[in-house]
Design a protein around this motif. Structure first.
Motif, PDB file in Angstrom:
ATOM      1  N   CYS A 146     -69.255 -21.248  24.248  1.00 12.85           N
ATOM      2  CA  CYS A 146     -67.818 -21.448  23.989  1.00 12.85           C
ATOM      3  C   CYS A 146     -67.244 -22.569  24.849  1.00 12.85           C
ATOM      4  O   CYS A 146     -66.082 -22.920  24.703  1.00 12.85           O
ATOM      5  CB  CYS A 146     -67.034 -20.159  24.169  1.00 12.85           C
ATOM      6  SG  CYS A 146     -66.657 -19.731  25.880  1.00 12.85           S
ATOM      7  N   MET A 193     -64.353 -18.587  28.353  1.00 10.07           N
ATOM      8  CA  MET A 193     -64.528 -17.146  28.588  1.00 10.07           C
ATOM      9  C   MET A 193     -64.438 -16.357  27.286  1.00 10.07           C
ATOM     10  O   MET A 193     -63.693 -15.398  27.170  1.00 10.07           O
ATOM     11  CB  MET A 193     -63.466 -16.627  29.570  1.00 10.07           C
ATOM     12  CG  MET A 193     -63.936 -16.666  30.991  1.00 10.07           C
ATOM     13  SD  MET A 193     -63.163 -15.394  32.001  1.00 10.07           S
ATOM     14  CE  MET A 193     -61.447 -15.795  31.890  1.00 10.07           C
ATOM     15  N   MET A 194     -65.167 -16.812  26.282  1.00 12.58           N
ATOM     16  CA  MET A 194     -65.100 -16.166  24.986  1.00 12.58           C
ATOM     17  C   MET A 194     -66.467 -15.763  24.437  1.00 12.58           C
ATOM     18  O   MET A 194     -66.535 -15.179  23.370  1.00 12.58           O
ATOM     19  CB  MET A 194     -64.444 -17.113  23.966  1.00 12.58           C
ATOM     20  CG  MET A 194     -62.954 -17.117  24.051  1.00 12.58           C
ATOM     21  SD  MET A 194     -62.266 -15.479  23.733  1.00 12.58           S
ATOM     22  CE  MET A 194     -60.594 -15.705  24.286  1.00 12.58           C
ATOM     23  N   CYS A 195     -67.556 -16.112  25.128  1.00 13.82           N
ATOM     24  CA  CYS A 195     -68.844 -15.842  24.485  1.00 13.82           C
ATOM     25  C   CYS A 195     -69.823 -15.085  25.373  1.00 13.82           C
ATOM     26  O   CYS A 195     -70.766 -14.501  24.867  1.00 13.82           O
ATOM     27  CB  CYS A 195     -69.482 -17.142  24.003  1.00 13.82           C
ATOM     28  SG  CYS A 195     -70.063 -18.216  25.322  1.00 13.82           S
ATOM     29  N   ALA A 196     -69.639 -15.095  26.671  1.00 12.96           N
ATOM     30  CA  ALA A 196     -70.549 -14.404  27.593  1.00 12.96           C
ATOM     31  C   ALA A 196     -71.998 -14.857  27.459  1.00 12.96           C
ATOM     32  O   ALA A 196     -72.916 -14.067  27.600  1.00 12.96           O
ATOM     33  CB  ALA A 196     -70.438 -12.886  27.426  1.00 12.96           C
ATOM     34  N   THR A 197     -72.211 -16.142  27.157  1.00 12.59           N
ATOM     35  CA  THR A 197     -73.589 -16.644  27.087  1.00 12.59           C
ATOM     36  C   THR A 197     -73.925 -17.551  28.279  1.00 12.59           C
ATOM     37  O   THR A 197     -74.846 -18.349  28.222  1.00 12.59           O
ATOM     38  CB  THR A 197     -73.866 -17.407  25.772  1.00 12.59           C
ATOM     39  OG1 THR A 197     -73.019 -18.560  25.714  1.00 12.59           O
ATOM     40  CG2 THR A 197     -73.621 -16.532  24.562  1.00 12.59           C
ATOM     41  N   ARG A 204     -57.091 -11.214  20.688  1.00 14.79           N
ATOM     42  CA  ARG A 204     -58.537 -11.363  20.672  1.00 14.79           C
ATOM     43  C   ARG A 204     -59.181 -10.302  21.569  1.00 14.79           C
ATOM     44  O   ARG A 204     -60.185  -9.686  21.209  1.00 14.79           O
ATOM     45  CB  ARG A 204     -58.880 -12.775  21.170  1.00 14.79           C
ATOM     46  CG  ARG A 204     -60.310 -12.975  21.569  1.00 14.79           C
ATOM     47  CD  ARG A 204     -61.091 -13.617  20.476  1.00 14.79           C
ATOM     48  NE  ARG A 204     -62.471 -13.796  20.903  1.00 14.79           N
ATOM     49  CZ  ARG A 204     -63.252 -14.763  20.482  1.00 14.79           C
ATOM     50  NH1 ARG A 204     -62.812 -15.638  19.635  1.00 14.79           N
ATOM     51  NH2 ARG A 204     -64.490 -14.852  20.894  1.00 14.79           N
ATOM     52  N   GLY A 212     -68.448 -22.622  16.540  1.00 14.05           N
ATOM     53  CA  GLY A 212     -67.314 -23.266  17.192  1.00 14.05           C
ATOM     54  C   GLY A 212     -67.459 -23.206  18.705  1.00 14.05           C
ATOM     55  O   GLY A 212     -68.488 -22.800  19.233  1.00 14.05           O
ATOM     56  N   ASN A 213     -66.412 -23.653  19.398  1.00 16.10           N
ATOM     57  CA  ASN A 213     -66.380 -23.512  20.853  1.00 16.10           C
ATOM     58  C   ASN A 213     -64.922 -23.490  21.285  1.00 16.10           C
ATOM     59  O   ASN A 213     -64.038 -23.656  20.454  1.00 16.10           O
ATOM     60  CB  ASN A 213     -67.176 -24.638  21.541  1.00 16.10           C
ATOM     61  CG  ASN A 213     -66.803 -26.010  21.042  1.00 16.10           C
ATOM     62  OD1 ASN A 213     -67.204 -26.420  19.956  1.00 16.10           O
ATOM     63  ND2 ASN A 213     -66.002 -26.719  21.811  1.00 16.10           N
ATOM     64  N   GLY A 214     -64.703 -23.264  22.562  1.00 12.60           N
ATOM     65  CA  GLY A 214     -63.322 -23.119  23.018  1.00 12.60           C
ATOM     66  C   GLY A 214     -62.824 -21.701  22.782  1.00 12.60           C
ATOM     67  O   GLY A 214     -63.602 -20.815  22.423  1.00 12.60           O
ATOM     68  N   PRO A 215     -61.513 -21.490  22.970  1.00 13.83           N
ATOM     69  CA  PRO A 215     -60.964 -20.124  22.914  1.00 13.83           C
ATOM     70  C   PRO A 215     -61.177 -19.429  21.568  1.00 13.83           C
ATOM     71  O   PRO A 215     -61.176 -18.207  21.501  1.00 13.83           O
ATOM     72  CB  PRO A 215     -59.470 -20.324  23.164  1.00 13.83           C
ATOM     73  CG  PRO A 215     -59.337 -21.675  23.756  1.00 13.83           C
ATOM     74  CD  PRO A 215     -60.500 -22.480  23.317  1.00 13.83           C
ATOM     75  N   HIS A 229     -63.889 -19.583  19.762  1.00 13.07           N
ATOM     76  CA  HIS A 229     -65.314 -19.364  19.481  1.00 13.07           C
ATOM     77  C   HIS A 229     -65.462 -18.063  18.699  1.00 13.07           C
ATOM     78  O   HIS A 229     -64.856 -17.048  19.016  1.00 13.07           O
ATOM     79  CB  HIS A 229     -66.069 -19.268  20.817  1.00 13.07           C
ATOM     80  CG  HIS A 229     -67.512 -18.887  20.682  1.00 13.07           C
ATOM     81  ND1 HIS A 229     -67.949 -17.592  20.777  1.00 13.07           N
ATOM     82  CD2 HIS A 229     -68.602 -19.643  20.433  1.00 13.07           C
ATOM     83  CE1 HIS A 229     -69.260 -17.570  20.605  1.00 13.07           C
ATOM     84  NE2 HIS A 229     -69.680 -18.790  20.408  1.00 13.07           N
ATOM     85  N   HIS A 266     -71.989 -12.411  18.074  1.00  9.34           N
ATOM     86  CA  HIS A 266     -73.016 -11.440  18.489  1.00  9.34           C
ATOM     87  C   HIS A 266     -73.401 -10.529  17.332  1.00  9.34           C
ATOM     88  O   HIS A 266     -74.571 -10.204  17.143  1.00  9.34           O
ATOM     89  CB  HIS A 266     -72.509 -10.598  19.656  1.00  9.34           C
ATOM     90  CG  HIS A 266     -72.446 -11.342  20.955  1.00  9.34           C
ATOM     91  ND1 HIS A 266     -73.557 -11.907  21.526  1.00  9.34           N
ATOM     92  CD2 HIS A 266     -71.413 -11.616  21.780  1.00  9.34           C
ATOM     93  CE1 HIS A 266     -73.211 -12.500  22.664  1.00  9.34           C
ATOM     94  NE2 HIS A 266     -71.903 -12.349  22.834  1.00  9.34           N
TER      95      HIS A 266
END
Lengths: 107, 391
Positions: free
Chosen positions: A40, A44-48, B89, B334-337, B339, B344
């Motif tokens: 991400c 702080m949205m993916c925890a990877t 979110r 995507g990426n950023g807020p 994502h 998962h």
């Protein structure tokens, strides 16, 4: 420059040099360190970008950011007291020599 | 510095039929391009799309004036920024973590996959897109969201109605009439299920949001569930269909994937090769610059992650499906807020459960006729049919 060492799950160590202000996640990505994905981009949205701060650096690396705790819940590997999202650890001269351990999986 | 060049030749029909040759040309000729037919400034290089999504203050999602608002009858989290987006979110996130999916839901997903796969007829040609990819994606999502009472057909119809409404930039009345009907049906179901999901919390998204310590307002809970319906069926469906096509069309790679148990890699390559969500829009909040072009405040830029995922700067032979790439830093989620919150779930259900199970049950399946497979889509893209011989 600040030195950071990443210890892979199998024990392999890689040390890189990073600019102060960069995060531990960014430093890994720009140096092709495997085991950190940071999908991400540090929001702080993916925890990877999960890592375990080495015992010796537990205090120095600082406390978890607001919201980091919640997001760590989303990590793929076991979360311990030393778990951090590496995008939230900003490198500074006093962190020169920082050691972080990488989890078995990020996805 | 000048404004980005303007194109009046590219048509929506071309982008819907096959955008990839166009994107390849744009990456080398004009990676920042105002495309008249789209009414947006298209960004086709990976560095540009990433930079835009990583800077939500300069490139905002907050655009209440899109057809998304009437389609969802709400200003949803997809179109919000900062703390407001974060609150909504965070409310749904606990239902979508890897631990929740693996430990609590894994066995259920396996059972559902088993059920849908075992009812596929043997000995003939089956359109897996219709018979499996769509319905199974709908069923799994209904459980994740906490609305398993909805049928597969309802889930798929609602999803399509929301998508068509949200993409209704011509503001024609029919798509909104269809999304209104879908909203009425979804609202009625959510209303009916609310007391049940509160009385017996089950870890589903609806239940988690309703029973949170500080729940977000009911209207936003409904809006978030609808976003998940609109954005949670197409993508796993298309990812699965694309992965199946890629593997069946490349038997050598399929054999290697089986040998190495590399289904996760196959999934990642599928969504890199043909990203289920191809483009996103962001509103420019102040005058800036991208790729040497002036970008004025108020402009809407379109990040083309479909193109970023094939960028020559990141990939050798990016136009080809090749599972065993050394690195695959794709932007399909995507990426950023913003994502993808379902990343998962998709990785686990499609990559770790469905793909291996399907090839285990039908080890000899093959594409009936490669040329019969049709691909479509500019905003969302994937095969629209997948005739496969099952035996």
């Amino acid at each position: 420059m600040v030195k950071v060492t990443y210890v892979a799950h199998d024990g392999a160590r890689v040390t890189v040099e990073a600019e102060p202000g960069e995060s531990v996640m960014q430093a890994a990505l720009s140096n092709d360190v495997e085991g950190i994905i940071g999908e991400c981009g540090g929001a702080m949205m993916c925890a990877t970008c999960h890592c375990y701060v080495d015992e010796a650096w537990e205090v120095g690396a600082g406390a978890r950011a607001e919201g980091e705790e919640d997001m760590l819940e989303g990590a793929a590997s076991e979360v311990t007291g030393r778990s951090r999202l590496s995008c939230q650890i900003k490198l500074a001269p006093e962190l020169d020599g920082l050691v972080v351990h990488l989890p078995e999986e990020q996805l | 510095m000048a404004l980005a060049p303007r194109d009046e030749t590219i048509t929506l029909a071309q982008l819907t039929a096959d955008p990839y040759p166009i994107y390849r040309r744009l990456r080398s000729e004009s990676p920042v391009l105002r495309v008249a037919a789209v009414g947006r400034t298209l960004l086709t290089k990976a560095s540009l799309t990433k930079a835009v999504k990583d800077d939500p203050e300069l490139f905002s999602s907050n655009d209440p004036a899109t057809p998304m608002r009437p389609a969802f009858r709400a200003h949803t989290l997809m179109r919000k920024d900062g703390a407001e987006h974060m609150a909504e979110r965070t409310a749904i996130a606990p239902a979508l973590t890897p631990k929740r999916i693996q430990a609590d839901w894994g066995p259920l997903y396996e059972k559902l996959a088993e059920e849908y796969i075992s009812r596929l007829p043997r000995g003939g040609t089956v359109d897996l897109f219709k018979a499996l990819c769509g319905p199974l994606a709908a069923r799994i999502l209904a459980h994740i969201l906490g609305i398993p009472e909805a049928t597969d057909d309802e889930m798929q119809r609602w999803s399509q109605a929301l998508i068509d409404g949200a993409g209704n930039f011509g503001w024609a009345p029919e798509p909104f009439a269809a999304s209104d009907r879908a909203n009425d049906e979804m609202d009625a179901l959510l209303e009916r299920l609310r007391p049940l999901r509160i009385a017996e919390p089950d870890g589903s998204a609806y239940s988690v949001m309703l029973t949170a310590e500080n729940p977000v307002p009911p209207s936003q809970i409904a809006a978030t569930i609808k976003i998940a319906i609109g954005g949670g069926i197409n993508e796993p469906r298309d990812a699965l269909a694309t992965a199946l096509f890629g593997l069946l069309d490349n038997p050598g790679q399929l054999a290697e994937v089986k040998a190495q148990d590399a289904w996760g890699k196959a999934f990642e390559e599928a969504i890199r090769w043909v990203a289920p969500i191809q483009v996103s829009s962001r509103l420019v909040t102040r005058d800036t610059e991208l790729g040497g072009c002036e970008i004025p405040a108020g402009d809407t830029v379109m990040t083309v992650q479909a193109s970023a995922c094939r960028d020559e700067e990141l990939y050798e032979n990016g136009e080809e499906f090749f599972v065993f790439r050394k690195k695959n830093p794709h932007q399909a989620f995507g990426n950023g807020p913003h994502h993808c919150a379902g990343a998962h779930v998709a990785r686990r259900t499609v990559g770790k459960i469905i793909l291996p199970m399907l090839f285990d049950r039908f080890p000899d399946m093959r594409l009936a006729t490669r040329e019969d497979v049709q691909w479509r889509g500019f905003g969302f893209r994937g095969p629209v049919n997948l005739p496969v011989a099952l035996n």
